[in-house]
Design a protein around this motif. Structure first.
Motif, PDB file in Angstrom:
ATOM      1  N   MET A   1      -6.853   6.604  -0.775  1.00 18.16           N
ATOM      2  CA  MET A   1      -5.679   5.905  -0.260  1.00 18.16           C
ATOM      3  C   MET A   1      -4.448   6.724  -0.656  1.00 18.16           C
ATOM      4  SD  MET A   1      -4.488   3.081   1.276  1.00 18.16           S
ATOM      5  CE  MET A   1      -5.960   2.101   1.365  1.00 18.16           C
ATOM      6  N   ILE A   2      -3.686   7.112   0.349  1.00 17.52           N
ATOM      7  CA  ILE A   2      -2.426   7.818   0.106  1.00 17.52           C
ATOM      8  C   ILE A   2      -1.349   6.758  -0.093  1.00 17.52           C
ATOM      9  CG2 ILE A   2      -0.712   9.379   1.073  1.00 17.52           C
ATOM     10  CD1 ILE A   2      -2.999  10.542   2.826  1.00 17.52           C
ATOM     11  N   MET A  65      -2.804  -4.773  -3.788  1.00 18.69           N
ATOM     12  CA  MET A  65      -2.164  -4.283  -2.558  1.00 18.69           C
ATOM     13  C   MET A  65      -3.090  -3.304  -1.831  1.00 18.69           C
ATOM     14  SD  MET A  65       1.389  -2.157  -2.085  1.00 18.69           S
ATOM     15  CE  MET A  65       0.733  -0.746  -2.999  1.00 18.69           C
ATOM     16  N   ILE A  66      -3.711  -2.395  -2.573  1.00 16.55           N
ATOM     17  CA  ILE A  66      -4.629  -1.416  -1.977  1.00 16.55           C
ATOM     18  C   ILE A  66      -5.816  -2.133  -1.324  1.00 16.55           C
ATOM     19  CG2 ILE A  66      -6.288   0.412  -2.530  1.00 16.55           C
ATOM     20  CD1 ILE A  66      -4.269   1.358  -4.690  1.00 16.55           C
ATOM     21  N   ALA A  76      -3.487   4.611   4.204  1.00 15.11           N
ATOM     22  CA  ALA A  76      -2.261   4.980   3.485  1.00 15.11           C
ATOM     23  C   ALA A  76      -1.325   3.774   3.410  1.00 15.11           C
ATOM     24  CB  ALA A  76      -1.559   6.142   4.174  1.00 15.11           C
ATOM     25  N   ILE A  77      -0.469   3.807   2.408  1.00 18.56           N
ATOM     26  CA  ILE A  77       0.590   2.794   2.272  1.00 18.56           C
ATOM     27  C   ILE A  77       1.888   3.548   2.046  1.00 18.56           C
ATOM     28  CG2 ILE A  77       1.427   0.766   1.038  1.00 18.56           C
ATOM     29  CD1 ILE A  77      -1.459   0.390  -0.024  1.00 18.56           C
ATOM     30  N   VAL A  78       2.888   3.265   2.891  1.00 22.16           N
ATOM     31  CA  VAL A  78       4.181   3.943   2.772  1.00 22.16           C
ATOM     32  C   VAL A  78       5.262   2.944   2.382  1.00 22.16           C
ATOM     33  CG1 VAL A  78       3.571   5.755   4.430  1.00 22.16           C
ATOM     34  CG2 VAL A  78       4.676   3.665   5.243  1.00 22.16           C
ATOM     35  N   GLY A  98       4.345  -2.787   0.440  1.00 21.82           N
ATOM     36  CA  GLY A  98       4.528  -1.574   1.222  1.00 21.82           C
ATOM     37  C   GLY A  98       3.997  -1.811   2.622  1.00 21.82           C
ATOM     38  N   THR A  99       4.010  -0.773   3.433  1.00 17.79           N
ATOM     39  CA  THR A  99       3.518  -0.876   4.807  1.00 17.79           C
ATOM     40  C   THR A  99       2.194  -0.124   4.919  1.00 17.79           C
ATOM     41  OG1 THR A  99       5.788  -0.962   5.634  1.00 17.79           O
ATOM     42  CG2 THR A  99       4.063  -0.414   7.221  1.00 17.79           C
ATOM     43  N   ALA A 100       1.161  -0.852   5.330  1.00 20.27           N
ATOM     44  CA  ALA A 100      -0.162  -0.248   5.502  1.00 20.27           C
ATOM     45  C   ALA A 100      -0.197   0.486   6.829  1.00 20.27           C
ATOM     46  CB  ALA A 100      -1.236  -1.329   5.456  1.00 20.27           C
TER      47      ALA A 100
END
Length: 104
Positions: A1-2, A65-66, A76-78, A98-100
Protein backbone atom coordinates in the motif's frame (compact mmCIF):
# COMPACT_ATOMS: atom_id res chain seq x y z
CA UNK A 1 0.00 0.00 0.00
CA UNK A 2 1.45 3.33 -1.08
CA UNK A 3 0.63 6.13 1.37
CA UNK A 4 1.38 9.82 1.05
CA UNK A 5 0.29 13.14 2.48
CA UNK A 6 0.41 14.82 -0.95
CA UNK A 7 -2.42 14.69 -3.49
CA UNK A 8 -0.58 12.69 -6.14
CA UNK A 9 2.11 10.04 -6.32
CA UNK A 10 5.00 11.16 -8.52
CA UNK A 11 5.51 8.76 -11.42
CA UNK A 12 2.11 7.10 -10.94
CA UNK A 13 -1.26 7.75 -12.54
CA UNK A 14 -4.44 7.62 -10.49
CA UNK A 15 -6.75 5.23 -12.34
CA UNK A 16 -9.69 5.09 -9.92
CA UNK A 17 -10.83 7.00 -6.85
CA UNK A 18 -12.70 5.05 -4.16
CA UNK A 19 -13.37 7.91 -1.76
CA UNK A 20 -12.41 8.84 1.75
CA UNK A 21 -11.14 6.11 4.06
CA UNK A 22 -10.44 6.56 7.75
CA UNK A 23 -9.33 4.89 10.92
CA UNK A 24 -9.48 5.88 14.55
CA UNK A 25 -8.80 4.67 18.03
CA UNK A 26 -9.47 6.07 21.49
CA UNK A 27 -6.81 5.47 24.13
CA UNK A 28 -6.85 6.15 27.83
CA UNK A 29 -3.87 6.92 29.96
CA UNK A 30 -2.53 4.28 32.33
CA UNK A 31 -2.57 5.35 36.00
CA UNK A 32 1.12 4.49 36.35
CA UNK A 33 1.98 6.59 33.32
CA UNK A 34 -0.04 9.46 34.74
CA UNK A 35 1.93 9.39 37.99
CA UNK A 36 5.27 9.27 36.16
CA UNK A 37 4.14 12.10 33.85
CA UNK A 38 3.31 14.23 36.90
CA UNK A 39 6.88 13.85 38.15
CA UNK A 40 8.29 14.58 34.70
CA UNK A 41 6.21 17.76 34.52
CA UNK A 42 8.12 19.03 37.56
CA UNK A 43 11.59 18.34 36.19
CA UNK A 44 10.96 18.50 32.44
CA UNK A 45 11.82 16.11 29.65
CA UNK A 46 10.07 13.76 27.27
CA UNK A 47 7.02 11.89 28.54
CA UNK A 48 8.09 8.57 27.03
CA UNK A 49 5.02 6.68 28.27
CA UNK A 50 2.74 9.09 26.42
CA UNK A 51 4.98 9.11 23.36
CA UNK A 52 4.70 5.32 23.14
CA UNK A 53 0.96 5.44 23.76
CA UNK A 54 0.39 7.92 20.95
CA UNK A 55 2.67 6.02 18.54
CA UNK A 56 0.73 2.81 19.20
CA UNK A 57 -2.55 4.67 18.69
CA UNK A 58 -1.34 6.20 15.39
CA UNK A 59 -0.21 2.77 14.16
CA UNK A 60 -3.56 1.17 15.03
CA UNK A 61 -5.61 3.97 13.43
CA UNK A 62 -3.42 3.79 10.31
CA UNK A 63 -3.86 0.02 10.05
CA UNK A 64 -7.64 0.44 10.26
CA UNK A 65 -7.54 3.01 7.45
CA UNK A 66 -5.38 0.69 5.31
CA UNK A 67 -7.79 -2.20 5.92
CA UNK A 68 -10.70 -0.09 4.71
CA UNK A 69 -8.76 0.97 1.58
CA UNK A 70 -7.85 -2.66 0.78
CA UNK A 71 -11.47 -3.72 1.22
CA UNK A 72 -12.42 -1.18 -1.46
CA UNK A 73 -9.73 -2.48 -3.84
CA UNK A 74 -7.31 0.43 -3.52
CA UNK A 75 -3.55 0.07 -3.70
CA UNK A 76 -2.73 3.60 -2.49
CA UNK A 77 -3.97 6.29 -0.13
CA UNK A 78 -3.24 9.95 -0.91
CA UNK A 79 -3.69 13.19 0.99
CA UNK A 80 -3.42 11.51 4.41
CA UNK A 81 -4.09 13.66 7.47
CA UNK A 82 -3.96 12.93 11.20
CA UNK A 83 -5.81 14.66 13.99
CA UNK A 84 -6.26 14.17 17.68
CA UNK A 85 -8.91 15.25 20.12
CA UNK A 86 -9.77 14.82 23.75
CA UNK A 87 -12.79 12.55 24.08
CA UNK A 88 -13.13 12.44 27.85
CA UNK A 89 -11.07 13.14 30.94
CA UNK A 90 -7.86 11.18 30.40
CA UNK A 91 -8.78 9.75 26.98
CA UNK A 92 -7.80 10.93 23.52
CA UNK A 93 -8.76 9.96 19.99
CA UNK A 94 -6.34 9.60 17.11
CA UNK A 95 -8.10 9.98 13.76
CA UNK A 96 -6.55 9.48 10.33
CA UNK A 97 -8.13 9.89 6.93
CA UNK A 98 -7.17 10.01 3.28
CA UNK A 99 -8.42 9.23 -0.21
CA UNK A 100 -8.24 5.62 -1.38
CA UNK A 101 -7.14 5.29 -4.99
CA UNK A 102 -5.87 2.75 -7.49
CA UNK A 103 -2.64 3.68 -9.25
CA UNK A 104 -0.74 1.96 -12.06
Amino acid sequence: MIMTNIETIPGKNILEIYGVVNGSTVRAKHVGRDIMASFKNMIGGELKGYTELLQEARDEATQRMISEARRLGANAIVNIRYSTSSVAQGAAEIYVYGTAVKVD
